[in-house]
Design a protein around this motif. Structure first.
Motif, PDB file in Angstrom:
ATOM      1  N   ALA A 128      97.683-145.103 -46.076  1.00 21.71           N
ATOM      2  CA  ALA A 128      96.390-145.704 -46.452  1.00 21.71           C
ATOM      3  C   ALA A 128      96.157-145.589 -47.941  1.00 21.71           C
ATOM      4  O   ALA A 128      95.686-146.547 -48.583  1.00 21.71           O
ATOM      5  N   TYR A 129      96.477-144.452 -48.538  1.00 21.79           N
ATOM      6  CA  TYR A 129      96.277-144.278 -49.974  1.00 21.79           C
ATOM      7  C   TYR A 129      97.221-145.188 -50.768  1.00 21.79           C
ATOM      8  O   TYR A 129      96.853-145.717 -51.826  1.00 21.79           O
ATOM      9  N   THR A 130      98.440-145.370 -50.257  1.00 18.94           N
ATOM     10  CA  THR A 130      99.371-146.292 -50.913  1.00 18.94           C
ATOM     11  C   THR A 130      98.828-147.719 -50.883  1.00 18.94           C
ATOM     12  O   THR A 130      98.865-148.442 -51.894  1.00 18.94           O
ATOM     13  N   ALA A 131      98.300-148.131 -49.716  1.00 18.73           N
ATOM     14  CA  ALA A 131      97.725-149.476 -49.589  1.00 18.73           C
ATOM     15  C   ALA A 131      96.508-149.642 -50.501  1.00 18.73           C
ATOM     16  O   ALA A 131      96.291-150.702 -51.083  1.00 18.73           O
ATOM     17  N   LEU A 132      95.739-148.542 -50.635  1.00 21.68           N
ATOM     18  CA  LEU A 132      94.555-148.587 -51.496  1.00 21.68           C
ATOM     19  C   LEU A 132      94.970-148.791 -52.953  1.00 21.68           C
ATOM     20  O   LEU A 132      94.337-149.577 -53.687  1.00 21.68           O
ATOM     21  N   THR A 133      96.022-148.121 -53.358  1.00 23.42           N
ATOM     22  CA  THR A 133      96.530-148.301 -54.725  1.00 23.42           C
ATOM     23  C   THR A 133      97.056-149.706 -54.930  1.00 23.42           C
ATOM     24  O   THR A 133      96.797-150.354 -55.955  1.00 23.42           O
ATOM     25  N   ASP A 134      97.816-150.215 -53.943  1.00 25.88           N
ATOM     26  CA  ASP A 134      98.358-151.574 -54.034  1.00 25.88           C
ATOM     27  C   ASP A 134      97.242-152.615 -54.110  1.00 25.88           C
ATOM     28  O   ASP A 134      97.420-153.678 -54.715  1.00 25.88           O
ATOM     29  N   ALA A 135      96.101-152.329 -53.496  1.00 24.58           N
ATOM     30  CA  ALA A 135      94.976-153.271 -53.491  1.00 24.58           C
ATOM     31  C   ALA A 135      94.190-153.239 -54.796  1.00 24.58           C
ATOM     32  O   ALA A 135      93.242-154.008 -54.960  1.00 24.58           O
ATOM     33  N   GLY A 136      94.555-152.343 -55.717  1.00 28.40           N
ATOM     34  CA  GLY A 136      93.903-152.320 -57.024  1.00 28.40           C
ATOM     35  C   GLY A 136      92.616-151.532 -57.059  1.00 28.40           C
ATOM     36  O   GLY A 136      91.721-151.835 -57.854  1.00 28.40           O
ATOM     37  N   ALA A 137      92.514-150.478 -56.229  1.00 29.55           N
ATOM     38  CA  ALA A 137      91.276-149.694 -56.191  1.00 29.55           C
ATOM     39  C   ALA A 137      90.998-148.997 -57.518  1.00 29.55           C
ATOM     40  O   ALA A 137      89.838-148.794 -57.894  1.00 29.55           O
ATOM     41  N   HIS A 138      92.047-148.663 -58.265  1.00 32.87           N
ATOM     42  CA  HIS A 138      91.869-147.877 -59.490  1.00 32.87           C
ATOM     43  C   HIS A 138      91.117-148.643 -60.575  1.00 32.87           C
ATOM     44  O   HIS A 138      90.426-148.042 -61.392  1.00 32.87           O
ATOM     45  N   ASP A 139      91.253-149.996 -60.595  1.00 31.69           N
ATOM     46  CA  ASP A 139      90.581-150.755 -61.651  1.00 31.69           C
ATOM     47  C   ASP A 139      89.617-151.798 -61.098  1.00 31.69           C
ATOM     48  O   ASP A 139      89.195-152.704 -61.822  1.00 31.69           O
TER      49      ASP A 139
END
Length: 652
Positions: free
Chosen positions: A113-124
C-alpha cells in the motif's frame, strides 16, 4: 487509439451521428468543432461512457484513464486544496488502501500500500494541487478557503483543476475557457501543451484552439471529418474543399443538362433512338454529387443610432463599488473596488477592458451604465445618450416561459408609440434577422440553449438602436460562427463601444485601445494583447518575488550578497537556457507539422484507385522515410519537453 467506425448516435428522434467514422491516435491534441447542436457534447458523453452508440462501434482502450470536468456546482466545506487533491481518483484509492492496510495490521499489505501511495504521487500532491489552483487565477490566501465560499465561476475553475489533477490518458474538456480571464487562459494553454495524453477539447475560442490543438475533428450533418492542423488550418482546408466540391457539382450539372437536352430532343426519332438510350443509361449510372450546402452563417447589424453625442459619458474622480447591504449597521463602510476613476468616452471610441477576474472590470461597467451608484465623484451623460448593456447575468433576466416575440413585443410597447414597427409581423421579420424564424419566434426561452438566449439578448439590445454599447462577456455562450457575426456587427457599429471579454480574437478585431483595471485603478494600457500577456507574466513574476521577500522578512535566514548574486546569475542562465530550449521546441513543432502534412498527402495518394505499381513503391519508400523522420523528431521533441519541465520544476 480510439476508433469510431460507422457510428450512429441518436438523441431522441434526431441522429446526431450517422455512420460516422474517425481515428484518434494516442497523444493527439484535437479540437472538436461544429455548429451548436451538431453533436459535440453527445460525442463526449459517448467517449466517457455515459451514452452508448445506436449502431456501429466506439472502441476506446480499456486501460486508458479518463478525466473530464464535472458540470455540477460543488457544494462542500472542503478547502480548495483538499477539493482539488480529491480529484486524483488513483491517489484517493491508494490512500484508502493504505488506511485499510494499517487497520488490518498486515505488514506485507502495508508495504504494498505504501509503495502504491508513493507511485500515485502522494509526496507532492499538495504542491501539485496548489500549483493548479494558483495557475487558474486564485490567490495564495484562497488556497484553504472552503469551496462553498466561492462564486459559481470560481467553483467551476476548481472543477477544472480537479480534472487536471487526475492522471489521465484521455482528457475531455468542454468549453474550459468560459470562466477564465486572460491570465488563467494563457496558463491553461501552457499546461495543455505539456499534457502527454490524448486531448479532445470543445471550444469557441479561436486563439485557444490554434494554440493548443494540432488536429481538428469537424461534425457536420452527422459525419465526422478529420483535418490535420489547428482551427485556422481547418478553416483554410475546408474552404478549399468546398470550392472544389462546388466546382465538381456545377460541372456535373452542366453535363446532366447536356445529356437531358439530347434525350429530350432525339428520343422520339428512330435514327437517334440508340444514342438517346445510351445517354439515358449514362445518366442512370452517374453518381450524383451534392451541392455545397454551407452552414447558414448567422449575421446581423446594429442599426444607425439616432444621435451621437460627443462626449458620450464622463466620469470624474469616481469611486466604484457596492453600498452596505440592507440591514447593515450605520457605520458599515461601502465596499470600494475601483478608486478615483476619471475617464471620457467619446463618439466612435472602441475600448477593450483588461484585467484579472476580481479586479473590478464588471464593477466599472456597471458604474458606467448606472446600475451601481457612485460612491463618490461625478457622472455626466451626453445629450440623447442611449446605452445598450449586455451583462454576464443578462441571460438570467430573460423570462423562461416567454417567447422571443413576447420579449420583443413587451419592449416595443414600452419604448415605441403605436405604429407599424409595433405590429407582430414587423417584429417577427426583425427576429428573423437573428435566426429566430418560424416556430422559434414562439418557443419558450427556457427551452433554448445558452447561445440562443445570448442571441436574443443581442437582438433586444440592437433593436433599441443604442449609441453606446457596454458589453460584459457577450461571447460566453456563442459558437464560432455567431462570434464572427458579432465581430462584423461591432466593426460596422457607428457608436462607441466598451468591451469586456476573454475572447482574444474578438478583442483584437474590434478594439482600438485598451484600459487596464488592476490594483484598484483604471489606467490606459499602452500596447496590444501580446503586450498584455507579457505584462501578466511580468506581474506574476513580481508577485512571486514579493512573496519571497515577505517570507524572508518573516524569519527566514538572510542570504549573503554573494549567494544572492550566484542565485541571480543562475536564474539568468536558467532563463536563457529555457528560452533556447523553447525556441528549439517551437522549431520542431513547425517541422513536425510539415512532415505530418506531407505524410497525409502521401496517405491520401495511396487511397486513390489504379495507382501504378512503380509509384506505389516510390511512395512506400518515401512514407517509410517520413515515418522514421517523424519518430526521430518526436523523440527530440519529447527530450526537449522533459528538459524544459525539469528546469521549470527546479526553478519554481
Amino acid at each position: 487509439m480510439i476508433v469510431l467506425r460507422n457510428l450512429t448516435l441518436r438523441r431522441g428522434a434526431r441522429r446526431v451521428l450517422d455512420e460516422a467514422s474517425a481515428v484518434i491516435n494516442p497523444g493527439e491534441k484535437i479540437g472538436l468543432v461544429g455548429r451548436n447542436g451538431a453533436g459535440k457534447s453527445s460525442l463526449f458523453a459517448l467517449l466517457a461512457g455515459t451514452l452508448h452508440e445506436d449502431a456501429g462501434e466506439c472502441l476506446v482502450p480499456s486501460v486508458w484513464r479518463l478525466a473530464q470536468v464535472a458540470q455540477e456546482m460543488p457544494e462542500t466545506a472542503q478547502s480548495a486544496t483538499d477539493f482539488v487533491i480529491a480529484g486524483d481518483a488513483f491517489l484517493m484509492a491508494a490512500q484508502a488502501e493504505a488506511h485499510a492496510a494499517e487497520a488490518s495490521g498486515n505488514g506485507e499489505r502495508m508495504a504494498h500500500a505504501y509503495t502504491a501511495l508513493t507511485d500515485a504521487g502522494a509526496h507532492d500532491a499538495h504542491a501539485r494541487a496548489q500549483a493548479l489552483i494558483l495557475g487558474l487565477g486564485f490567490r495564495m490566501d484562497e488556497l484553504n478557503r472552503p469551496v462553498n465560499s466561492f462564486s459559481g465561476g470560481w467553483r467551476m475553475r476548481l472543477q477544472l483543476a480537479r480534472a487536471l489533477m487526475c492522471p489521465s490518458d484521455l482528457l475531455l474538456l468542454d468549453e474550459p475557457t468560459n470562466h477564465l480571464d486572460l491570465d488563467a487562459l494563457v496558463w491553461l494553454e501552457s499546461w495543455l501543451k505539456r499534457y502527454e495524453g490524448t486531448l479532445l477539447v470543445i471550444s469557441h475560442d479561436r486563439e485557444f484552439l490554434d494554440a493548443v490543438t494540432r488536429v481538428t475533428l469537424h461534425i457536420e450533418r452527422g459525419k465526422l471529418t478529420r483535418y490535420g492542423g489547428n482551427y485556422s488550418d481547418f478553416e483554410a482546408l475546408r474552404a478549399q474543399q468546398m470550392l472544389l466540391q462546388q466546382a465538381a457539382y456545377e460541372k456535373q450539372q452542366a453535363q446532366i443538362a447536356r445529356l437531358t437536352k439530347f434525350i429530350d430532343r432525339f428520343k422520339a426519332k428512330a435514327s437517334k433512338a440508340r444514342q438517346a438510350q445510351s445517354r439515358v443509361k449514362a445518366l442512370e449510372r452517374m453518381e450524383r454529387l451534392a451541392p455545397v450546402l454551407a452552414e447558414a452563417e448567422f449575421s446581423f447589424a446594429f442599426n444607425t443610432p439616432t444621435g451621437l453625442p460627443n462626449p458620450m459619458l464622463v466620469l470624474r474622480d469616481v469611486d466604484c463599488g457596492y453600498l452596505p447591504p440592507v440591514g447593515a449597521s450605520a457605520d458599515t463602510p461601502p465596499s470600494l473596488i475601483v478608486r478615483q476613476v476619471s475617464c471620457t468616452i467619446a463618439a466612435g471610441q472602441r475600448i477593450g477592458i483588461l484585467g484579472a477576474n476580481g479586479q473590478g472590470k464588471s464593477t466599472l461597467v456597471k458604474t458606467l451604465v448606472g446600475a451601481l451608484p457612485l460612491l463618490s465623484g461625478g457622472r455626466v451623460e451626453g445629450k440623447e445618450l442611449s446605452i445598450g448593456y449586455f451583462a454576464q447575468q443578462e441571460l438570467d433576466v430573460l423570462r423562461p416561459r416567454d417567447s422571443p416575440i413576447e420579449h420583443l413585443t413587451r419592449l416595443a410597447h414600452t419604448v415605441l408609440p403605436e405604429g407599424e414597427s409595433r405590429r407582430e409581423q414587423a417584429l417577427r421579420n426583425y427576429l428573423g434577422t437573428f435566426s429566430f424564424t418560424g416556430d422559434m419566434a414562439y418557443q419558450p426561452v427556457g427551452t433554448m440553449s445558452g447561445g440562443e438566449k445570448a442571441r436574443l439578448v443581442l437582438a433586444l439590445i440592437a433593436w433599441q438602436r443604442p449609441n453606446l454599447l457596454l458589453l460584459d462577456e457577450p461571447t460566453n455562450h456563442l459558437d464560432l460562427a455567431t462570434r464572427e457575426a458579432l465581430s462584423v456587427a461591432l466593426n460596422e457599429f457607428e457608436g462607441a463601444m466598451i468591451l469586456v471579454s476573454h475572447d482574444r480574437a474578438l478583442l483584437r478585431a474590434v478594439c482600438d485601445e485598451f484600459w487596464l483595471v488592476a490594483h484598484g485603478r483604471v489606467t490606459p494600457f499602452d500596447g496590444d494583447l501580446d503586450d498584455y500577456q507579457q505584462f501578466l507574466l511580468d506581474d506574476a513574476r513580481r508577485q512571486r518575488e514579493a512573496e519571497k521577500r515577505a517570507r524572508m522578512q518573516n524569519g527566514q535566514a538572510e542570504q549573503t550578497s554573494a549567494v544572492r548574486k550566484r542565485e541571480y546569475a543562475a536564474a539568468r542562465q536558467t532563463a536563457a537556457q529555457l528560452r533556447s530550449l523553447k525556441r528549439a521546441q517551437e522549431k520542431l513543432d513547425s517541422q513536425l507539422h510539415t512532415l505530418q502534412m506531407h505524410k497525409q498527402a502521401i496517405e491520401a495518394r495511396f487511397a486513390e484507385e489504379s495507382l501504378p505499381v512503380d509509384e506505389i513503391t516510390v511512395l512506400g519508400n518515401e512514407l517509410k522515410a517520413l515515418n522514421e523522420a517523424l519518430d526521430a523528431q518526436e523523440e527530440r521533441w519529447l527530450t526537449l519537453a522533459e528538459e524544459i519541465e525539469r528546469i521549470e520544476a527546479a526553478s519554481s
